[in-house]
Write an enzyme that holds these catalytic residues in place. Sequence first.
Site, PDB file in Angstrom:
ATOM      1  N   THR A  74       1.106  -1.089  -0.103  1.00  0.00           N
ATOM      2  CA  THR A  74      -0.018   0.274  -0.087  1.00  0.00           C
ATOM      3  C   THR A  74       0.986   1.352   0.014  1.00  0.00           C
ATOM      4  OG1 THR A  74      -1.748  -1.163   1.414  1.00  0.00           O
ATOM      5  CG2 THR A  74      -1.797   1.225   1.473  1.00  0.00           C
ATOM      6  N   LEU A  75       0.474   2.125  -0.893  1.00  0.00           N
ATOM      7  CA  LEU A  75       1.249   3.369  -0.804  1.00  0.00           C
ATOM      8  C   LEU A  75       0.443   4.331  -0.071  1.00  0.00           C
ATOM      9  CD1 LEU A  75       1.982   3.676  -4.718  1.00  0.00           C
ATOM     10  CD2 LEU A  75       3.571   3.024  -2.832  1.00  0.00           C
ATOM     11  N   GLU A  76       0.950   5.160   0.764  1.00  0.00           N
ATOM     12  CA  GLU A  76       0.580   5.994   1.953  1.00  0.00           C
ATOM     13  C   GLU A  76       1.066   7.349   1.774  1.00  0.00           C
ATOM     14  OE1 GLU A  76       0.453   4.375   5.865  1.00  0.00           O
ATOM     15  OE2 GLU A  76      -0.694   2.566   5.093  1.00  0.00           O
ATOM     16  N   LEU A  77       0.356   8.210   2.272  1.00  0.00           N
ATOM     17  CA  LEU A  77       0.966   9.691   2.214  1.00  0.00           C
ATOM     18  C   LEU A  77       1.903   9.831   3.246  1.00  0.00           C
ATOM     19  CD1 LEU A  77      -2.701  11.431   1.796  1.00  0.00           C
ATOM     20  CD2 LEU A  77      -0.890  10.955  -0.043  1.00  0.00           C
TER      21      LEU A  77
END
Length: 69
Positions: free
Chosen positions: A17-20
């Site tokens: 998952t890419l997160e901010l």
Amino acid sequence: SSIDWVKGAVGVKYVYTLELRDSGRFGFLLPARHIVPSGKETWMAVHASAMELAKRTYGDYVECPEPTV
């Protein structure tokens, strides 16, 4: 989450998952000044991951220029 389902139900070996970049102060509502740096950091991470995967799959002869951000 959807990545848990994909890993468990579908059997995908690697999920992510890419997160901010926020550390919890703003959550998913980043101020505008954080959007471009977050995008640049994300792109660098995606590029590095893709290069590592390519090297592991095809060997060290894989070449790709560093991304410009």
